[in-house]
Design an enzyme around this catalytic site. Structure first.
Site, PDB file in Angstrom:
ATOM      1  N   HIS A   1      -9.309  -5.274   7.221  1.00  0.00           N
ATOM      2  CA  HIS A   1      -9.167  -3.535   6.994  1.00  0.00           C
ATOM      3  C   HIS A   1     -10.461  -3.011   8.056  1.00  0.00           C
ATOM      4  O   HIS A   1     -10.765  -2.213   8.186  1.00  0.00           O
ATOM      5  CB  HIS A   1      -9.807  -3.305   5.974  1.00  0.00           C
ATOM      6  CG  HIS A   1      -8.535  -4.008   4.539  1.00  0.00           C
ATOM      7  ND1 HIS A   1      -7.301  -3.215   5.312  1.00  0.00           N
ATOM      8  CD2 HIS A   1      -8.512  -4.079   4.028  1.00  0.00           C
ATOM      9  CE1 HIS A   1      -6.339  -3.204   3.987  1.00  0.00           C
ATOM     10  NE2 HIS A   1      -6.672  -4.264   3.169  1.00  0.00           N
TER      11      HIS A   1
ATOM     12  N   HIS B   1      -1.299  -4.473   1.999  1.00  0.00           N
ATOM     13  CA  HIS B   1      -1.997  -4.001   2.235  1.00  0.00           C
ATOM     14  C   HIS B   1      -1.893  -4.019   3.258  1.00  0.00           C
ATOM     15  O   HIS B   1      -2.273  -5.300   4.182  1.00  0.00           O
ATOM     16  CB  HIS B   1      -3.436  -3.955   1.950  1.00  0.00           C
ATOM     17  CG  HIS B   1      -3.987  -4.298   0.511  1.00  0.00           C
ATOM     18  ND1 HIS B   1      -4.777  -5.048  -0.266  1.00  0.00           N
ATOM     19  CD2 HIS B   1      -3.884  -2.982  -0.339  1.00  0.00           C
ATOM     20  CE1 HIS B   1      -4.584  -4.453  -1.133  1.00  0.00           C
ATOM     21  NE2 HIS B   1      -4.180  -3.370  -1.841  1.00  0.00           N
TER      22      HIS B   1
END
Length: 300
Positions: A120, A159
């Site tokens: 991320h 994710h």
């Protein structure tokens, strides 16, 4: 010999509320040693990476704020925990573990980082417990040192690898493939070279069928000479954050498909663990250990 990056600094600098999911960094090697899958010779403790290597991937101003511990409070909240020197050292060591693992994989075929998968983190931001993007930095390390010409990053964490996608959006030598929950974090997605968004509740058969098809597409489009794999186990039905409904059997088959494909094609492979947030730590550790067991079975 298959090498595994590991360091005891991983767990202790974290705030109290974040220590439970991070226990896996200690428990995975302990379990593998207990079962006789590995010996202490398989483990290595990485040193921190240097600033110049960080700056091949992350923007200067962002790195300065991390280095000097001056990152604004709003940006620290985006990461998910307050910045301190120990956490930064932890991140630098994790990233070195992925770089060194990639170099070990060039000889042994496969290598692991018991942490990592910090996908991320973008070029100028941290997010979702990620400050530096370990596999992105390792990819640029291989490219800049002429150890690779074409890289495939396979991200099967639940994710999306938004930071990885942003970092390499204009880099044709790195192909990013992310198969992830469509309605899960991050809610603002970046565009990977190949994105496969999944509906909530996807179960074993559908998931494996989708992966089987898109994995072939990713290899065909990227024609890599090196592969990074992010093997998050937050796809399990027991995961508190995942919204996907895989059994441990399907999660292990997912790993086998990726690792077998790389071995068959003769492609060196570095694997970082990524996420896992099941309420029972045993579910997390078992699923992660299965990834190692698949690799050790295939490469021995």
């Amino acid at each position: 010999m298959i090498k595994i990056a590991y360091h005891r600094i991983y767990a202790h600098p974290l705030p109290e509320g974040h220590r439970f999911p991070m226990l896996k960094y200690e428990l995975i090697p302990e379990q593998l040693l207990h079962e006789g899958i590995i010996t202490p010779d398989n483990l290595f403790e990485p040193e921190p990476i240097s600033e110049d290597i960080v700056l091949w991937t992350h923007q200067h101003d962002y790195w300065m704020q991390l280095r000097d511990l001056t990152l604004p409070a709003k940006e620290q909240r985006r990461i998910g925990f307050p910045l301190n020197a120990q956490l930064l050292e932890r991140e630098l060591r994790i990233t070195r573990g992925t770089i060194d693992g990639a170099k070990f994989a060039l000889g042994a075929g496969v290598a692991f980082n018991v942490a990592g998968g910090t996908h991320h983190s973008g070029s100028n931001w941290g997010e979702g417990f990620c400050m530096l993007n370990d596999q992105a930095i390792a990819s640029n390390y291989l490219l800049n040192n002429k150890l690779s010409k074409s890289i495939l990053i396979i991200d099967l964490d639940v994710h999306q690898g938004n930071g990885t996608a942003e970092i390499f959006r204009n880099e044709p030598r790195v192909f990013t493939f992310s198969m992830h929950g469509d309605k899960n974090f991050p809610f603002r997605k970046e565009q990977s070279d190949l994105d496969v968004p999944l509906n909530d509740g996807v179960e074993d058969e559908e998931y494996i069928d989708l992966l089987s098809y898109h994995l072939q597409v990713a290899f065909q489009k990227s024609n890599p000479d090196f592969v990074f794999y992010l093997s998050g186990v937050d796809v399990l039905s027991t995961d508190k954050l995942g919204k996907i409904s895989l059994t441990k059997v399907a999660c292990k088959e997912r790993d086998r498909m990726v690792i077998q494909a790389c071995k068959t094609k003769g492609l060196p492979l570095q694997i970082s663990m990524g996420g896992g947030y099941s309420a029972n730590i045993r579910d997390i550790v078992d699923a992660h250990c299965n990834t190692y067991k698949v690799a050790f079975d295939l490469y021995h």
